[in-house]
Design an enzyme around this catalytic site. Structure first.
Site, PDB file in Angstrom:
ATOM      1  N   LEU A  21       0.836  -1.209   0.000  1.00  0.00           N
ATOM      2  CA  LEU A  21       0.000   0.000   0.000  1.00  0.00           C
ATOM      3  C   LEU A  21       0.866   1.252   0.000  1.00  0.00           C
ATOM      4  O   LEU A  21       0.406   2.344  -0.313  1.00  0.00           O
ATOM      5  CB  LEU A  21      -0.904   0.008   1.235  1.00  0.00           C
ATOM      6  N   GLY A  24       7.859   3.267   3.059  1.00  0.00           N
ATOM      7  CA  GLY A  24       8.382   4.386   3.842  1.00  0.00           C
ATOM      8  C   GLY A  24       9.856   4.171   4.119  1.00  0.00           C
ATOM      9  O   GLY A  24      10.437   3.189   3.674  1.00  0.00           O
ATOM     10  N   PHE A  26      11.334   3.366   6.932  1.00  0.00           N
ATOM     11  CA  PHE A  26      11.689   2.266   7.841  1.00  0.00           C
ATOM     12  C   PHE A  26      11.048   0.946   7.462  1.00  0.00           C
ATOM     13  O   PHE A  26      11.227  -0.053   8.143  1.00  0.00           O
ATOM     14  CB  PHE A  26      11.298   2.630   9.269  1.00  0.00           C
ATOM     15  N   GLY A  27      10.230   0.969   6.390  1.00  0.00           N
ATOM     16  CA  GLY A  27       9.590  -0.291   6.014  1.00  0.00           C
ATOM     17  C   GLY A  27       8.446  -0.050   5.055  1.00  0.00           C
ATOM     18  O   GLY A  27       8.353   1.012   4.438  1.00  0.00           O
ATOM     19  N   ASP A 138       1.492  15.680  15.228  1.00  0.00           N
ATOM     20  CA  ASP A 138       1.934  15.600  13.830  1.00  0.00           C
ATOM     21  C   ASP A 138       0.730  15.584  12.895  1.00  0.00           C
ATOM     22  O   ASP A 138       0.658  14.779  11.980  1.00  0.00           O
ATOM     23  CB  ASP A 138       2.789  14.333  13.637  1.00  0.00           C
TER      24      ASP A 138
HETATM   25 CL1  LIG Z   1       6.650   2.256   7.152  1.00  0.00          CL
HETATM   26  C1  LIG Z   1       5.507   3.184   6.243  1.00  0.00           C
HETATM   27  C2  LIG Z   1       5.309   2.858   4.898  1.00  0.00           C
HETATM   28  C3  LIG Z   1       4.390   3.619   4.157  1.00  0.00           C
HETATM   29  C4  LIG Z   1       3.717   4.664   4.758  1.00  0.00           C
HETATM   30  C5  LIG Z   1       2.739   5.493   3.954  1.00  0.00           C
HETATM   31  N1  LIG Z   1       1.341   4.972   4.013  1.00  0.00           N
HETATM   32  C6  LIG Z   1       0.751   5.058   5.336  1.00  0.00           C
HETATM   33  C7  LIG Z   1      -0.729   4.633   5.303  1.00  0.00           C
HETATM   34  N2  LIG Z   1      -0.864   3.268   4.771  1.00  0.00           N
HETATM   35  C8  LIG Z   1      -2.169   2.727   5.011  1.00  0.00           C
HETATM   36  C9  LIG Z   1      -2.557   2.327   6.286  1.00  0.00           C
HETATM   37 BR1  LIG Z   1      -1.325   2.453   7.720  1.00  0.00          BR
HETATM   38  C10 LIG Z   1      -3.833   1.837   6.548  1.00  0.00           C
HETATM   39  N3  LIG Z   1      -4.742   1.730   5.551  1.00  0.00           N
HETATM   40  C11 LIG Z   1      -4.400   2.102   4.306  1.00  0.00           C
HETATM   41  N4  LIG Z   1      -5.126   2.077   3.156  1.00  0.00           N
HETATM   42  C12 LIG Z   1      -4.319   2.519   2.177  1.00  0.00           C
HETATM   43  C13 LIG Z   1      -4.707   2.629   0.797  1.00  0.00           C
HETATM   44  C14 LIG Z   1      -5.989   2.200   0.411  1.00  0.00           C
HETATM   45  C15 LIG Z   1      -6.359   2.247  -0.955  1.00  0.00           C
HETATM   46  C16 LIG Z   1      -5.470   2.730  -1.894  1.00  0.00           C
HETATM   47  C17 LIG Z   1      -5.865   2.740  -3.354  1.00  0.00           C
HETATM   48  N5  LIG Z   1      -6.324   4.067  -3.771  1.00  0.00           N
HETATM   49  C18 LIG Z   1      -7.468   4.521  -2.960  1.00  0.00           C
HETATM   50  C19 LIG Z   1      -7.999   5.837  -3.511  1.00  0.00           C
HETATM   51  O1  LIG Z   1      -8.357   5.686  -4.894  1.00  0.00           O
HETATM   52  C20 LIG Z   1      -7.229   5.323  -5.695  1.00  0.00           C
HETATM   53  C21 LIG Z   1      -6.695   3.975  -5.213  1.00  0.00           C
HETATM   54  C22 LIG Z   1      -4.218   3.182  -1.509  1.00  0.00           C
HETATM   55  C23 LIG Z   1      -3.837   3.112  -0.148  1.00  0.00           C
HETATM   56  N6  LIG Z   1      -3.094   2.861   2.662  1.00  0.00           N
HETATM   57  C24 LIG Z   1      -3.138   2.601   3.985  1.00  0.00           C
HETATM   58  C25 LIG Z   1      -0.261   3.139   3.458  1.00  0.00           C
HETATM   59  C26 LIG Z   1       1.224   3.609   3.490  1.00  0.00           C
HETATM   60  C27 LIG Z   1       3.897   4.970   6.121  1.00  0.00           C
HETATM   61  C28 LIG Z   1       4.806   4.214   6.856  1.00  0.00           C
END
Ligand SMILES: Clc1ccc(CN2CCN(c3c(Br)cnc4[nH]c(-c5ccc(CN6CCOCC6)cc5)nc34)CC2)cc1
Length: 295
Positions: A21, A24, A26-27, A138
């Site tokens: 999804l 980042g 750190f992972g 934040d």
């Molecule tokens: Cl270590 C780290 C790695 C990456 C990130 C950045 N994001 C932080 C939030 N992340 C998600 C979390 Br936590 C919980 N639920 C989620 N759901 C999604 C998500 C859900 C659906 C989509 C697809 N899109 C949805 C909107 O329409 C276009 C297609 C894209 C991402 N991302 C997250 C995804 C990654 C933060 C920390």
């Protein structure tokens, strides 16, 4: 060794891993499904080596400790965590409509109903955090997610602390959301979140943060002086502009007659209490119950 305790210890084998999804520093975060219950989650996988190298283990521990005890419809739920020899896994609620900032980027700014709905949801989430003596610290578009019905989910408690605190954020992210007391390295209270709510309202309505400047020093200066300027944008109606009415600290005359900074007040104790956001005329006129999430 199998643990005798009742709470099941999850291992990676308990999950089917789906698409990434997001990635980042750190992972990565993966879509995943718990095999037995078929429950869909977001699995945040962090590399222990990276955490050690960047000396953020304490911060991650605090993030888990804090988020595991918070349960609110507008806060991304942490269901649990586990680890193996080189990774730490956080089992998080899956927000089906992804990251809010991507919506903000593609729509440049939000209309009043959407803005008011998100701000009210966030005010409720922060009110809940503060009642548990937690400051998020934040609040910014990157840390907001959207659930299946488009409801706001506050995520990433990596910078949260128990109030009051003077713990500074060593890692520099965007400065745009820092409050004057944090910019001036003063002791800060939960009112820093109130300030961020004001910055976020501005960014939702006008498409960019209020104190943006070419370089860090200028941003610091504008925040510290609460140098608030309002683009004369026709789409933002007079009611919206009155949302955060109070004495604006911007130099007299600079402040648009409609909008002023009830939340963007230098004196933290004078900022709008989160419980008052619900009663604001603009919020009441524009917040859409469908977008608020399970209340
Ligand atoms: Cl270590 C780290 C790695 C990456 C990130 C950045 N994001 C932080 C939030 N992340 C998600 C979390 Br936590 C919980 N639920 C989620 N759901 C999604 C998500 C859900 C659906 C989509 C697809 N899109 C949805 C909107 O329409 C276009 C297609 C894209 C991402 N991302 C997250 C995804 C990654 C933060 C920390």
């Amino acid at each position: 060794n199998s643990t005798a305790s009742t709470s099941r210890r999850w291992t990676l084998d308990d999950f089917e891993i789906g698409k990434a999804l997001g990635k980042g520093k750190f992972g990565n975060v993966y879509l995943a499904r718990e095999r037995q219950s078929k429950f869909v989650v977001a699995l945040k996988v962090l590399f222990k080596s990276q955490l050690q190298d960047s000396n953020v283990e304490q911060q991650i521990r605090r993030e888990i400790e804090i988020q595991a005890h918070l349960c609110h419809p507008n806060i991304l739920q942490l269901y649990g965590y586990f680890y193996d020899k080189d990774k730490l896994y956080m089992v998080l609620e899956y927000a089906a409509r992804g990251e809010l900032y991507k919506e903000l980027v593609c729509c440049t700014h939000f209309g009043e109903s959407r803005s008011a709905s998100y701000i009210l949801s966030l005010a409720r989430a922060l009110q809940y955090c503060h009642s548990h003596n937690v400051i998020h610290r934040d609040i910014k578009p990157e840390n907001l997610l959207l659930g299946l019905d488009g409801e706001l989910k506050l995520a990433d408690f990596g910078w949260s602390v128990h109030a009051p605190s003077n713990r500074r954020r060593t890692m520099c992210g965007t400065l745009d959301y820092l409050s004057p007391e944090m910019v001036e390295h003063k002791i800060h209270t939960s009112a820093v979140d109130n300030w961020c709510l004001g910055v976020l309202t501005y960014e939702f309505l006008f498409g960019g943060p209020p104190f943006e400047a070419p370089d860090h020093y200028d941003t610091y200066k504008r925040i510290s002086k609460v140098d608030l300027r309002f683009p004369d944008s026709p789409e933002v109606s007079p009611e919206a502009k009155a949302f955060i009415r109070k004495v604006c600290e911007a130099p007299a005359g600079r402040c648009d007659p409609y909008i002023s900074a009830l939340l963007l007040i230098k004196d933290a104790s004078q900022r709008l209490p989160l419980t008052e956001v619900e009663n604001d005329p603009w919020i009441r006129a524009h917040a859409d119950p469908k977008l608020l999430g399970g209340q």
